[in-house]
Write a protein that holds these residues in place. Structure first.
Motif, PDB file in Angstrom:
ATOM      1  N   PRO A 106       0.768  -1.198   0.236  1.00 36.84           N
ATOM      2  CA  PRO A 106       0.072  -0.006   0.177  1.00 36.84           C
ATOM      3  C   PRO A 106       0.808   1.315   0.009  1.00 36.84           C
ATOM      4  CG  PRO A 106      -0.690  -1.524   1.852  1.00 36.84           C
ATOM      5  CD  PRO A 106       0.618  -2.153   1.094  1.00 36.84           C
ATOM      6  N   ARG A 107       2.085   1.144   0.388  1.00 35.42           N
ATOM      7  CA  ARG A 107       2.892   2.437   0.235  1.00 35.42           C
ATOM      8  C   ARG A 107       3.852   2.727  -0.738  1.00 35.42           C
ATOM      9  NH1 ARG A 107       5.600   3.862   5.939  1.00 35.42           N
ATOM     10  NH2 ARG A 107       5.519   5.712   4.768  1.00 35.42           N
ATOM     11  N   LEU A 108       3.691   1.673  -1.760  1.00 37.91           N
ATOM     12  CA  LEU A 108       4.907   1.784  -2.828  1.00 37.91           C
ATOM     13  C   LEU A 108       4.647   3.117  -3.645  1.00 37.91           C
ATOM     14  CD1 LEU A 108       5.123  -1.720  -4.112  1.00 37.91           C
ATOM     15  CD2 LEU A 108       6.760  -0.816  -2.775  1.00 37.91           C
ATOM     16  N   THR A 109       3.525   3.661  -3.562  1.00 41.62           N
ATOM     17  CA  THR A 109       3.184   4.912  -4.497  1.00 41.62           C
ATOM     18  C   THR A 109       3.602   6.152  -3.514  1.00 41.62           C
ATOM     19  OG1 THR A 109       1.015   4.862  -4.075  1.00 41.62           O
ATOM     20  CG2 THR A 109       1.417   3.862  -6.159  1.00 41.62           C
ATOM     21  N   GLU A 110       3.830   6.087  -2.423  1.00 39.82           N
ATOM     22  CA  GLU A 110       4.260   7.352  -1.780  1.00 39.82           C
ATOM     23  C   GLU A 110       5.643   7.860  -2.256  1.00 39.82           C
ATOM     24  OE1 GLU A 110       4.332   6.613   2.455  1.00 39.82           O
ATOM     25  OE2 GLU A 110       2.314   5.791   2.671  1.00 39.82           O
ATOM     26  N   ARG A 111       5.771   8.965  -2.084  1.00 42.10           N
ATOM     27  CA  ARG A 111       7.175   9.480  -2.773  1.00 42.10           C
ATOM     28  C   ARG A 111       8.330   9.055  -1.740  1.00 42.10           C
ATOM     29  NH1 ARG A 111       5.279  15.747  -3.160  1.00 42.10           N
ATOM     30  NH2 ARG A 111       3.355  15.277  -4.477  1.00 42.10           N
ATOM     31  N   PHE A 112       9.268   8.544  -2.550  1.00 39.92           N
ATOM     32  CA  PHE A 112      10.707   8.343  -1.747  1.00 39.92           C
ATOM     33  C   PHE A 112      10.609   6.936  -1.099  1.00 39.92           C
ATOM     34  CE2 PHE A 112      11.428  12.815  -2.496  1.00 39.92           C
ATOM     35  CZ  PHE A 112      12.290  12.644  -3.219  1.00 39.92           C
ATOM     36  N   TYR A 113       9.361   6.285  -1.167  1.00 38.75           N
ATOM     37  CA  TYR A 113       9.027   4.923  -0.345  1.00 38.75           C
ATOM     38  C   TYR A 113       9.989   3.731  -1.057  1.00 38.75           C
ATOM     39  CZ  TYR A 113       7.257   1.156   2.547  1.00 38.75           C
ATOM     40  OH  TYR A 113       7.123   0.192   3.238  1.00 38.75           O
ATOM     41  N   ARG A 114      10.735   3.388  -0.367  1.00 42.89           N
ATOM     42  CA  ARG A 114      11.654   2.219  -1.145  1.00 42.89           C
ATOM     43  C   ARG A 114      11.400   0.846  -0.028  1.00 42.89           C
ATOM     44  NH1 ARG A 114      15.215   6.925  -1.790  1.00 42.89           N
ATOM     45  NH2 ARG A 114      15.747   6.952  -4.235  1.00 42.89           N
ATOM     46  N   GLY A 125      19.828   3.082  -9.563  1.00 45.28           N
ATOM     47  CA  GLY A 125      19.474   4.252 -10.498  1.00 45.28           C
ATOM     48  C   GLY A 125      18.051   4.551 -10.033  1.00 45.28           C
ATOM     49  N   GLY A 126      17.419   4.153  -9.122  1.00 43.03           N
ATOM     50  CA  GLY A 126      16.175   4.578  -8.641  1.00 43.03           C
ATOM     51  C   GLY A 126      16.042   5.874  -8.012  1.00 43.03           C
ATOM     52  N   THR A 127      14.850   6.611  -8.123  1.00 45.15           N
ATOM     53  CA  THR A 127      14.947   8.064  -7.416  1.00 45.15           C
ATOM     54  C   THR A 127      13.647   7.623  -6.338  1.00 45.15           C
ATOM     55  OG1 THR A 127      13.059   8.536  -8.970  1.00 45.15           O
ATOM     56  CG2 THR A 127      15.515   9.207  -9.344  1.00 45.15           C
ATOM     57  N   GLY A 128      13.174   6.680  -6.250  1.00 40.86           N
ATOM     58  CA  GLY A 128      12.043   6.492  -5.143  1.00 40.86           C
ATOM     59  C   GLY A 128      10.595   7.251  -5.823  1.00 40.86           C
ATOM     60  N   LEU A 129      10.652   7.812  -6.851  1.00 38.62           N
ATOM     61  CA  LEU A 129       9.436   8.499  -7.339  1.00 38.62           C
ATOM     62  C   LEU A 129       8.709   7.870  -8.618  1.00 38.62           C
ATOM     63  CD1 LEU A 129      11.210  12.051  -7.378  1.00 38.62           C
ATOM     64  CD2 LEU A 129       9.517  11.329  -5.677  1.00 38.62           C
ATOM     65  N   GLY A 130       9.310   6.928  -9.061  1.00 35.59           N
ATOM     66  CA  GLY A 130       8.726   6.289 -10.411  1.00 35.59           C
ATOM     67  C   GLY A 130       7.275   5.870 -10.084  1.00 35.59           C
ATOM     68  N   LEU A 131       7.061   5.188  -8.903  1.00 35.92           N
ATOM     69  CA  LEU A 131       5.648   4.777  -8.814  1.00 35.92           C
ATOM     70  C   LEU A 131       4.564   5.695  -8.424  1.00 35.92           C
ATOM     71  CD1 LEU A 131       5.993   0.972  -7.246  1.00 35.92           C
ATOM     72  CD2 LEU A 131       5.453   1.721  -9.682  1.00 35.92           C
ATOM     73  N   ALA A 132       5.139   6.740  -7.925  1.00 33.98           N
ATOM     74  CA  ALA A 132       4.407   8.203  -7.728  1.00 33.98           C
ATOM     75  C   ALA A 132       3.852   8.726  -8.712  1.00 33.98           C
ATOM     76  CB  ALA A 132       5.207   9.089  -6.650  1.00 33.98           C
ATOM     77  N   ILE A 133       4.801   8.959  -9.735  1.00 33.59           N
ATOM     78  CA  ILE A 133       4.571   9.275 -11.104  1.00 33.59           C
ATOM     79  C   ILE A 133       3.555   8.458 -11.748  1.00 33.59           C
ATOM     80  CG2 ILE A 133       5.496   9.849 -13.536  1.00 33.59           C
ATOM     81  CD1 ILE A 133       8.086  10.695 -11.974  1.00 33.59           C
TER      82      ILE A 133
END
Ligand code: ADP
Length: 442
Positions: A367-375, A385-393
């Motif tokens: 449930p938290r994967l789409t939060e910004r910077f949640y990894r 090379g992940g930014t932690g923002l992909g799924l939020a986008i």
């Protein structure tokens, strides 16, 4: 009431009775006749009085009908009763209107008297302060709302600034409390739920802290290398082959972060709905799969199953962002294995699905994967090379298209990420010109 005709009427009756008795009995008969008539008249009055008394004991009953002089009295009473009932109905209606207006106010309301006893409250007020609308009336407000900050606020009497409180029965609730005097001695306590605003403020603070943290690490590395190079002076050239790739890596990391931040900010600021621009899913997916293959460097087998008859209507850049983020995640988070990419019709409209045979994700993270910077695994994300923002986008862009993200994952088995688009965003691909070939399994 003009009593003269009644008195004349009674005197006439008594006189007539006296005359008739005098004719019949002579002498004392007149007196006796007058007396009997007077007694009869008095009895009749007493009967009316008794009816009046009975009605006074139960004034809600119909007013009795009177006779003679009483007819007028009872008629007046009936009129008064009717006016009183009409006034009562008007008053009841006014109270009901006030009550429903109070209930409709989008803020909590408690009305307290001079002694601080609760006189009235609306449903929201009861909910905000954990009170019972019926049971808690007449109680001292400070006895029921025991929060010390609230008591102090009421006691000190300076209500220029609202009070911010988290009620003890619901600490997750953030209330802004206002106190306003009204109708002389009475006071209104108004409560506004600002939990969303507070959460937004917290998110904003977290976001700024996260961005600073994400940028600080590569910046520290870069500035460290620059310092080393300047310290080395003339001999710096010898170290360049080792240092430059590291510098490049960190710079790329900052670039990706800034690019993703800008994409997210653009999506958030965009008020207009995405256009209904037809997107050729087959060529787009073929290009993205090629990029994924480059990223995979031969570690994965990527299989595609694309329905060429399904066209997506949306904003090209946003759709590309959704698909490429899901595809690159599948490659980056599984060291090897099979990745299946499909685009097909589903119950809601159409689904773009990426299934991998990677490490999978434990249910508590999903449930938290789409939060910004949640990894789930920060080191792995950064290393790849992940930014932690992909799924939020992905979530933002999908929501703008009326779609949703579905995640299904089993640790140790793999994950399936599905971007589900509504039927309103699906069109049939044109059949004119060269027919689109169904891409074979690769
Ligand atoms: P990142 O830039 O870190 O990849 P994302 O927002 O794209 O950020 O993903 C958030 C987190 O979700 C990742 O850090 C990773 O832990 C997890 N994740 C995303 N996709 C997958 C996947 N296919 N398999 C396993 N974990 C994944």
């Amino acid at each position: 009431m003009n009593r003269l005709p009644t008195l004349l009427w009674w005197a006439t009756l008594i006189g007539l009775a006296a005359i008739v008795a005098d004719q019949l009995a002579g002498g004392t008969g007149a007196v006796f006749g007058a007396l009997v008539a007077a007694v009869v008249l008095l009895g009749l009055q007493l009967r009316q009085l008794e009816r009046l008394e009975r009605w006074l004991a139960a004034p809600d009953e119909q007013v009795p009908e009177g006779s003679g002089a009483w007819e007028d009295v009872f008629a007046r009473l009936a009129r008064l009763q009717k006016n009183h009932r009409a006034a009562l109905t008007r008053l009841e209606r006014a109270v009901k209107t006030f009550e429903s207006a109070g209930q409709a106010i989008p803020e909590g309301v408690l009305a307290i008297d001079a002694e601080q006893r609760i006189v009235w409250m609306n449903r929201l007020g009861a909910r905000h302060f954990g009170l019972d609308m019926q049971r808690d009336r007449e109680f001292l407000v400070t006895q029921l709302i025991r929060d010390p900050a609230f008591r102090n606020y009421l006691q000190q009497g300076d209500f220029a600034e609202p009070l911010l409180m988290h009620p003890t029965h619901r600490p997750d609730l953030a209330l802004q409390v206002f106190v306003v005097a009204f109708a002389g001695e009475q006071t209104l306590i108004l409560s506004r739920d600002i939990s969303d605003r507070e959460q937004l403020e917290r998110m904003r603070r977290d976001f700024v802290a996260n961005v600073s943290h994400e940028l600080r690490t590569p910046l520290t590395v870069v500035s460290g290398f620059v310092e080393t190079l300047s310290d080395l002076g003339g001999t710096a050239g010898e170290s360049l082959p080792q240092i430059l790739p590291l510098l490049e890596n960190q710079t790329r990391r900052m670039q990706s972060l800034v690019t993703d931040l800008l994409t997210l900010a653009r999506l958030e600021c965009e008020r207009d709905e995405p256009p209904m621009q037809a997107i050729g899913m087959q060529p787009l997916l073929q290009a993205l799969v090629k990029d994924a293959e480059v990223l995979s460097a031969g570690r994965h087998q990527i299989i595609t199953d694309i329905d060429p008859g399904l066209e997506l209507l949306g904003a090209d850049g946003e759709i590309r962002s959704i698909l490429s983020n899901l595809l690159s995640n599948a490659v980056r988070y599984s060291s090897a294995g099979t990745i299946k990419v499909s685009w097909h019709a589903c119950a809601e409209g159409a689904c773009f699905t990426v299934r991998d045979t990677g490490p999978g994700i434990a249910p508590e993270h999903i449930p938290r994967l789409t939060e910004r910077f949640y990894r789930v695994d920060s080191d792995r994300s950064r290393a790849s090379g992940g930014t932690g923002l992909g799924l939020a986008i992905v979530k933002h862009a999908l929501t703008r298209h009326g779609g949703q993200l579905r995640i299904d994952s089993t640790p140790g088995v793999g994950s399936t990420f599905a971007a589900v688009f509504p039927a309103a965003r699906i069109g049939a691909a044109p059949t004119m010109g060269a027919p689109l070939k169904r891409s074979g399994r690769r």
